[in-house]
Design an enzyme around this catalytic site. Structure first.
Site, PDB file in Angstrom:
ATOM      1  N   SER A 152      10.633  -9.993  -9.576  1.00  7.51           N
ATOM      2  CA  SER A 152      11.612  -9.411 -10.498  1.00  7.51           C
ATOM      3  C   SER A 152      13.010  -9.889 -10.133  1.00  7.51           C
ATOM      4  CB  SER A 152      11.544  -7.877 -10.420  1.00  7.51           C
ATOM      5  OG  SER A 152      12.669  -7.279 -11.043  1.00  7.51           O
ATOM      6  N   GLY A 153      13.909  -9.876 -11.108  1.00  5.45           N
ATOM      7  CA  GLY A 153      15.301 -10.259 -10.867  1.00  5.45           C
ATOM      8  C   GLY A 153      16.205  -9.107 -10.503  1.00  5.45           C
TER       9      GLY A 153
ATOM     10  N   ILE B  28       8.780  -7.973 -22.573  1.00  6.95           N
ATOM     11  CA  ILE B  28       8.526  -6.817 -23.427  1.00  6.95           C
ATOM     12  C   ILE B  28       9.612  -6.705 -24.481  1.00  6.95           C
ATOM     13  CG2 ILE B  28       9.768  -5.236 -21.873  1.00  6.95           C
ATOM     14  CD1 ILE B  28       7.692  -3.076 -22.642  1.00  6.95           C
TER      15      ILE B  28
ATOM     16  N   CYS C 161       0.852  -1.184   0.000  1.00  2.81           N
ATOM     17  CA  CYS C 161       0.000   0.000   0.000  1.00  2.81           C
ATOM     18  C   CYS C 161       0.887   1.232   0.000  1.00  2.81           C
ATOM     19  CB  CYS C 161      -0.925  -0.007   1.225  1.00  2.81           C
ATOM     20  SG  CYS C 161      -0.064   0.023   2.810  1.00  2.81           S
TER      21      CYS C 161
ATOM     22  N   ARG D  64      -4.603   0.770   0.710  1.00  3.15           N
ATOM     23  CA  ARG D  64      -4.240  -0.646   0.686  1.00  3.15           C
ATOM     24  C   ARG D  64      -4.488  -1.315  -0.660  1.00  3.15           C
ATOM     25  NH1 ARG D  64      -7.103  -5.844   3.361  1.00  3.15           N
ATOM     26  NH2 ARG D  64      -5.332  -7.273   3.270  1.00  3.15           N
ATOM     27  N   LEU D  65      -3.475  -2.079  -1.092  1.00  4.72           N
ATOM     28  CA  LEU D  65      -3.614  -3.050  -2.161  1.00  4.72           C
ATOM     29  C   LEU D  65      -3.621  -4.414  -1.488  1.00  4.72           C
ATOM     30  CD1 LEU D  65      -3.597  -3.616  -5.282  1.00  4.72           C
ATOM     31  CD2 LEU D  65      -1.114  -3.863  -5.073  1.00  4.72           C
TER      32      LEU D  65
ATOM     33  N   ASP E 153       0.028 -10.368   7.438  1.00  2.00           N
ATOM     34  CA  ASP E 153       1.455 -10.456   7.742  1.00  2.00           C
ATOM     35  C   ASP E 153       1.924  -9.270   8.577  1.00  2.00           C
ATOM     36  OD1 ASP E 153       0.912  -8.996   5.268  1.00  2.00           O
ATOM     37  OD2 ASP E 153       3.081  -8.736   5.131  1.00  2.00           O
TER      38      ASP E 153
ATOM     39  N   GLY F 155       4.153  -3.007   2.250  1.00  2.94           N
ATOM     40  CA  GLY F 155       5.114  -4.026   1.869  1.00  2.94           C
ATOM     41  C   GLY F 155       4.654  -5.410   2.275  1.00  2.94           C
TER      42      GLY F 155
ATOM     43  N   ILE G 132      -3.250  -8.082  -0.588  1.00  2.00           N
ATOM     44  CA  ILE G 132      -2.450  -9.201  -1.075  1.00  2.00           C
ATOM     45  C   ILE G 132      -2.600 -10.416  -0.162  1.00  2.00           C
ATOM     46  CG2 ILE G 132      -0.115  -9.992  -1.646  1.00  2.00           C
ATOM     47  CD1 ILE G 132      -1.158  -7.827  -3.535  1.00  2.00           C
TER      48      ILE G 132
END
Length: 641
Positions: free
Chosen positions: A363-364, A287, A2, A49-50, A99, A75, A52
């Protein structure tokens, strides 16, 4: 995931709910699913908030049983299940499955030391009503950003700087003292911020406000002690084990999850380990760019397809010719601060594409820093060979190299660019040589460029070198990157561009246990015989084929330099026209014109400095001139019509 924000009134006044709402409205893109706030007289904390984890029950702010502790957290805490089990064994009762709730009870049990127990990416604000104390903090590596504003009346904080501009009496003003550093590095390093009066909270930092006093301290630093006992085989085994564990831990989610896949070593490793720990095909996203030779250099889709087939992923790819002119104003608004890294465009486009299917992406990012994946890390390796040549031959090579053309968007000219840069720095001391590889513009050129001398202040790279304290050259460079470019460029753009489309991006290669492991590895083993990422590649030899492990590296960006010579040349000329520069009052038009001419003639690769200047002007039109991004985009499109 968030955006968090809040206010502590140092003057004792009550926090107004409308101010917290206004701050949250600015960052609604970070949390479109929910919002909440808690106000206790002179302190208010809030979030967007998103959802998850614990979609139904994870509403924030969270509180403990008696309401004496309140928390907002942005996070993910990846080891929350283990922490939760231990806390429950001590008698703590959890209200939710979130969490983030473990932070409340860990703080109650261990005080400020609780942060050492967390494995995750986060920024948080915790209100301790018993002590009338606000504690805010940021994760060890700086995956999640946090900005702070402090004046005589209040201390305010937010995940994005633009939320602080919603407060009364706060106007967007340029901090001229950081402009020279911005041009030197291509980004604004913490604790600096492009906005006057606002600063970044540095990674691994806690800040407490209690009794009207503000105290700030660092709770973690990159280890500097090198393990010289373990063998290469032992290092390979340890890296293999920790890589897999880091990826496994970060797959926790109650919503669909995917991965960015370029076909490079880092993203391929993440996808491979995800496939090992998933009963369903992993969703992967890639992409590519439409166009000519320059665009083809950035097209990694064939490699991504190869890795997708290898691990049976549910693969999607997008080939674009981006509307850069239309995108830049909106993206720079989201970024908060200008930067000279074209990866922010690519990251946004692939994030927008992936968000059609998933809320969480892996992601790397970070593998090159940890394990020695950049060509710039080879400076000392090649310098030792160069110095073995007779002095007369070194001199002749140096003179000839100065005449070489440079262009990163042509295969041959890019090789000449790298050779030219290496020869120009071969006689430098190690720290200065590395600075030359990192910088966008040399400090001497920046001084010529500035209309007014830069305000005195310590250089971010000087501070990073001073704090690196490592006799191992490769790990010393890693320590400098971990203090500067990694959090303030790569991780900043990764967070801002993914959250612009409400997508949570996780970076398992920057799990702090893996970071500490890599920091203790001798550089001579990490990058053995000049082979980039030697130990990492050996660790992945049972997972990835040789042609993926050993293929030529290509950065995750755009062919911006070629575009600035072609279709974007009119935009560049208009944005950096002498009359525009004189009106802004920062730079000498004749020096800017020289940079543009040298780039056009391939005397230098001016992609990064020109993008830094261009983006600063676009950013200024949005934030300093108070214009909407769409309005600026409409104007810019007339330049290239």
């Amino acid at each position: 995931m968030c955006g968090i924000h809040g206010i502590y009134r140092l003057d004792g006044q009550k926090v107004e709910p409308a101010l917290l709402s206004a701050m949250g409205n600015v960052t609604q893109h970070r949390g479109p699913d929910d919002e909440g706030m808690h106000i206790d007289a002179d302190c208010g904390i809030a979030m967007r908030r998103l959802s998850i984890i614990d979609l139904a029950g994870g509403h924030q702010p969270l509180s403990n049983q008696d309401g004496s502790l309140w928390l907002v957290c942005n996070g993910e805490i990846y080891n929350y299940r283990e922490l939760r089990t231990g806390l429950q064994a001590k008698g703590y009762v959890f209200k939710t499955g979130s969490d983030s709730e473990v932070l409340l009870h860990l703080y109650d049990a261990e005080g400020d030391e609780f942060v050492h127990r967390l494995n995750g990416m986060f920024d948080f604000a915790l209100w301790d009503a018993r002590r009338r104390r606000l504690l805010i903090g940021r994760d060890r590596i700086g995956v999640k950003p946090l900005y702070v504003l402090q004046d005589g009346q209040r201390l305010a904080f937010a995940t994005e700087a633009k939320a602080l501009l919603a407060l009364p009496g706060i106007k967007a003003e340029l901090d001229r003292s950081v402009v020279a550093s911005y041009l030197h590095l291509g980004y604004v390093a913490a604790p600096g911020c492009i906005f006057k009066g606002i600063r970044k909270l540095a990674p691994a930092t806690l800040l407490a406000v209690e009794g009207g006093q503000v105290r700030e301290w660092r709770y973690w630093r990159l280890p500097t002690e090198i393990d010289k006992v373990s063998t290469e085989q032992q290092w390979t085994a340890k890296v293999r084990t920790q890589l897999e564990e880091s990826v496994r831990m970060q797959m926790v989610s109650d919503v669909p999850i995917g991965a960015f896949l370029s076909g490079g070593v880092d993203s391929s490793a993440v996808v491979g380990y995800m496939a090992r720990h998933s009963s369903q095909p992993i969703r992967t996203y890639s992409i590519g760019f439409e166009g000519g030779v320059a665009e083809a250099l950035y097209n990694e889709l064939p490699y991504a397809r190869q890795v997708s087939r290898l691990f049976g992923t549910q693969h999607r790819e997008i080939v674009v010719k981006p509307d850069v002119v239309g995108l830049l104003p909106m993206l720079l608004w989201h970024m908060d601060e200008p930067l000279a890294d074209t990866a922010f465009i690519t990251t946004y486009l692939v994030s927008q594409f992936a968000r059609q299917d998933v809320k969480v992406i892996l992601s790397g990012v970070g593998g090159d820093e940890l394990f020695g994946g950049y060509r710039r890390y080879l400076g000392a390796h090649y310098a030792s060979r160069f110095h073995a040549l007779p002095a007369w031959l070194r001199h002749a090579v140096a003179v000839g190299a100065r005449r070489l053309p440079a262009d990163r968007h042509s295969g041959l000219l890019n090789m000449l660019r790298l050779a030219k840069g290496f020869v120009a720095t071969a006689e430098m001391a190690p720290d200065e040589r590395y600075r030359s590889y990192l910088q966008v513009l040399g400090r001497d050129v920046v001084a010529q460029l500035m209309l007014e001398p830069s305000a005195s202040g310590q250089d971010p790279l000087d501070l990073a070198f001073a704090g690196a304290g490592n006799a191992d050259d490769l790990n010393r460079m890693f320590a400098v990157d971990a203090e500067t470019q990694l959090p303030d460029d790569l991780l900043m753009l990764t967070d801002k561009m993914s959250m612009a489309v409400s997508l949570e991006c996780r970076v398992p290669l920057l799990d702090h246990d893996l970071v500490e492991l890599a920091a203790a590895m001798p550089g001579a083993i990490k990058m053995k015989g000049g082979r980039l990422k030697h130990v990492m590649k050996e660790a992945l030899s049972d997972l990835l084929p040789d042609d993926i492990l050993n293929r030529k590296k290509r950065g995750f960006g755009t062919p911006m330099g070629a575009w600035l010579k072609g279709e974007l040349a009119p935009l560049l000329r208009r944005l950096l026209a002498p009359e525009v520069l004189r009106a802004r009052g920062l730079f000498r038009p004749e020096i800017v014109a020289g940079l543009m001419a040298d780039h056009e003639a391939n005397r230098i690769d001016g992609t990064d400095p020109l993008l830094a200047l261009m983006n600063l002007e676009i950013w200024s039109r949005i934030y300093l001139d108070g214009r909407a991004p769409d309005d600026v985009a409409t104007e810019l499109k007339t330049y290239v019509a």
